[in-house]
Design a protein around this motif. Sequence first.
Motif, short mmCIF file in Angstrom:
data_model
loop_
_atom_site.label_atom_id
_atom_site.label_comp_id
_atom_site.label_asym_id
_atom_site.label_seq_id
_atom_site.Cartn_x
_atom_site.Cartn_y
_atom_site.Cartn_z
N ASN A 1 123.99 114.32 -63.10
CA ASN A 1 122.93 113.59 -62.44
C ASN A 1 123.28 112.09 -62.40
O ASN A 1 123.90 111.58 -63.33
CB ASN A 1 121.64 113.81 -63.23
CG ASN A 1 120.41 113.27 -62.53
OD1 ASN A 1 120.31 112.09 -62.25
ND2 ASN A 1 119.45 114.14 -62.28
N SER A 2 122.87 111.39 -61.35
CA SER A 2 123.18 109.96 -61.23
C SER A 2 122.70 109.15 -62.42
O SER A 2 123.37 108.21 -62.85
CB SER A 2 122.55 109.40 -59.95
OG SER A 2 123.14 109.95 -58.80
N VAL A 3 121.54 109.51 -62.98
CA VAL A 3 121.02 108.72 -64.11
C VAL A 3 121.95 108.83 -65.31
O VAL A 3 122.16 107.85 -66.04
CB VAL A 3 119.58 109.14 -64.48
CG1 VAL A 3 119.52 110.56 -65.02
CG2 VAL A 3 118.99 108.17 -65.50
N VAL A 4 122.54 110.00 -65.53
CA VAL A 4 123.48 110.17 -66.64
C VAL A 4 124.73 109.33 -66.40
O VAL A 4 125.26 108.70 -67.31
CB VAL A 4 123.83 111.66 -66.83
CG1 VAL A 4 124.99 111.83 -67.81
CG2 VAL A 4 122.61 112.43 -67.33
N ALA A 5 125.21 109.32 -65.15
CA ALA A 5 126.40 108.51 -64.84
C ALA A 5 126.14 107.04 -65.09
O ALA A 5 126.96 106.34 -65.69
CB ALA A 5 126.82 108.75 -63.39
N ILE B 1 138.07 114.67 -63.33
CA ILE B 1 137.27 114.28 -62.16
C ILE B 1 135.81 114.32 -62.56
O ILE B 1 135.33 115.29 -63.14
CB ILE B 1 137.51 115.23 -60.96
CG1 ILE B 1 138.97 115.18 -60.51
CG2 ILE B 1 136.59 114.85 -59.80
CD1 ILE B 1 139.31 116.19 -59.42
N GLY B 2 135.08 113.25 -62.24
CA GLY B 2 133.64 113.19 -62.47
C GLY B 2 132.91 113.05 -61.15
O GLY B 2 133.32 112.27 -60.29
N VAL B 3 131.81 113.79 -60.99
CA VAL B 3 131.03 113.76 -59.75
C VAL B 3 129.57 113.46 -60.09
O VAL B 3 128.97 114.15 -60.92
CB VAL B 3 131.11 115.10 -58.99
CG1 VAL B 3 130.40 114.98 -57.63
CG2 VAL B 3 132.56 115.53 -58.80
N SER B 4 129.02 112.44 -59.45
CA SER B 4 127.63 112.03 -59.69
C SER B 4 126.79 112.36 -58.46
O SER B 4 127.10 111.94 -57.35
CB SER B 4 127.58 110.52 -59.97
OG SER B 4 126.26 110.04 -59.95
N ILE B 5 125.70 113.14 -58.67
CA ILE B 5 124.83 113.60 -57.60
C ILE B 5 123.39 113.19 -57.91
O ILE B 5 122.87 113.55 -58.97
CB ILE B 5 124.88 115.13 -57.43
CG1 ILE B 5 126.32 115.61 -57.21
CG2 ILE B 5 123.96 115.59 -56.32
CD1 ILE B 5 126.87 115.36 -55.85
N PRO B 6 122.71 112.46 -57.02
CA PRO B 6 121.31 112.09 -57.28
C PRO B 6 120.42 113.33 -57.36
O PRO B 6 120.51 114.23 -56.52
CB PRO B 6 120.94 111.23 -56.07
CG PRO B 6 122.21 110.80 -55.45
CD PRO B 6 123.19 111.89 -55.74
N GLY B 7 119.60 113.38 -58.40
CA GLY B 7 118.61 114.45 -58.52
C GLY B 7 119.14 115.78 -59.00
O GLY B 7 118.41 116.76 -59.00
N LEU B 8 120.39 115.84 -59.43
CA LEU B 8 120.96 117.10 -59.91
C LEU B 8 120.17 117.60 -61.10
O LEU B 8 119.93 116.86 -62.06
CB LEU B 8 122.42 116.90 -60.28
CG LEU B 8 123.21 118.17 -60.62
CD1 LEU B 8 123.35 119.05 -59.40
CD2 LEU B 8 124.59 117.80 -61.16
N GLY B 9 119.76 118.86 -61.07
CA GLY B 9 118.94 119.41 -62.14
C GLY B 9 119.70 119.57 -63.43
O GLY B 9 120.91 119.72 -63.45
N ARG B 10 118.97 119.54 -64.54
CA ARG B 10 119.59 119.68 -65.85
C ARG B 10 119.99 121.12 -66.13
O ARG B 10 121.03 121.37 -66.74
CB ARG B 10 118.62 119.21 -66.94
CG ARG B 10 119.17 119.38 -68.35
CD ARG B 10 118.30 118.72 -69.38
NE ARG B 10 116.94 119.21 -69.38
CZ ARG B 10 116.00 118.78 -70.22
NH1 ARG B 10 116.28 117.83 -71.07
NH2 ARG B 10 114.79 119.27 -70.18
N LEU B 11 119.19 122.07 -65.68
CA LEU B 11 119.42 123.46 -66.06
C LEU B 11 120.18 124.25 -65.01
O LEU B 11 120.62 125.36 -65.26
CB LEU B 11 118.07 124.15 -66.34
CG LEU B 11 117.23 123.50 -67.44
CD1 LEU B 11 115.92 124.25 -67.60
CD2 LEU B 11 117.99 123.48 -68.75
N THR B 12 120.32 123.69 -63.81
CA THR B 12 121.02 124.42 -62.76
C THR B 12 121.68 123.45 -61.81
O THR B 12 121.18 122.35 -61.60
CB THR B 12 120.04 125.33 -61.98
OG1 THR B 12 120.76 125.92 -60.89
CG2 THR B 12 118.87 124.55 -61.40
#
Length: 390
Positions: free
Chosen positions: A184-188, A142-153
Amino acid sequence: MPEQPRSRRQTRAAILTHLLQFGGSFRPPLAKAVRLSEASLSRILFDLKAEGLIEEVRRPAPYVGGPTGLVSLDGTVALAAFELTAQWLSIGVGSFSGELHYTERLPLPKAPTVETVGRVFREAMTLLRDWTRRRRITLAQIGVSIPGLGRLTAAGNPIIPCDVAHLGAMIGEMFAGVPLEFTNSVVAHATFHRCRTQDYPFSGTHLFVFVSHGVAGAWMDDPTEADALQPVELGHMVFEPGGPRCRCGHCGCVEAYTSLPALAELLDISEAELLQLGSEWVHAVPLPARVRQELRRRLFRLGLAIGNTLNVKPCGGVAISGWPSLLRDDDRSAVIEGIDACLLGGRTLAKVSVAFVPPSTGNDPQAALAFAAFCLASRGGMPVTSTEAA
């Protein structure tokens, strides 16, 4: 120097990520691409086929006396995706190679809160669970994409309020035993382009820039490495302290000038109308000389932000996706001019190639599905808890 020994997981990951990026391959070129002897490749392919991760079908030989077995990802492997956007939560089930078999979109409330977003996720999880149960489908990832998700937390995000830790616990409870990854959405979207876009311009290390509701980037490295995908928040470089207020709380960020909401304001249309037009806005909305001049000024600042990011971590290429890629060449050249204007030389000294790739917004949950496929491939299709090394 001799090449460092690779673990079994890394070797399997090299094969699966290559097939994910480039599609089917005959054995000789596949062995060359992943730096294995054909004998070693044969042993690993035997295991991957036995586990149902790849398939090999007969195809006409590419040359007289050439191989006839085409290796590709097994289309029966099922993955699930959750992709959160500004308007809705999309869910889907698809194959390892990208075919989407099921999708739903659940609208978000106009003023979302942690509680209401959590309820939408709960509804989406229930739909997904019921659909897979009826068809007796076992999910591999399962993959979940969230806008603005932080890299370190995973705690907090500034775009859409949600409790990522709580969401992870809910999904883990409803889909016990299924590997789960947030990003993070950008990574997706970077993963989607690298793995799904035909003729994607870069195969090596590069910077992917995504211009949408936010402006962000992702460092794209060797897909077999643990830190192959790293988000970078380049949209909040401040250019004008007295400029328009950004969602981050500062004023004059590059995102405050170049995000979709900022573009809608410049074009004097509502954000909803701009989203409804999609890629057609470039033909449907007139650009008077004054507006075009301001647009180019903003794109120049976007280029400066990209160039400054390259000064931190130089690489050989930049892929830019989002609304700037829809513009004609003389308009988007302002982005390249901004990159070139950076203090340490821009493209001229750093020898950076710049390419514009089509926007990938609006096709959700394809980006999250591509990320799920990447997660499965990059761990060699092995269980998350596996520590097998050699």
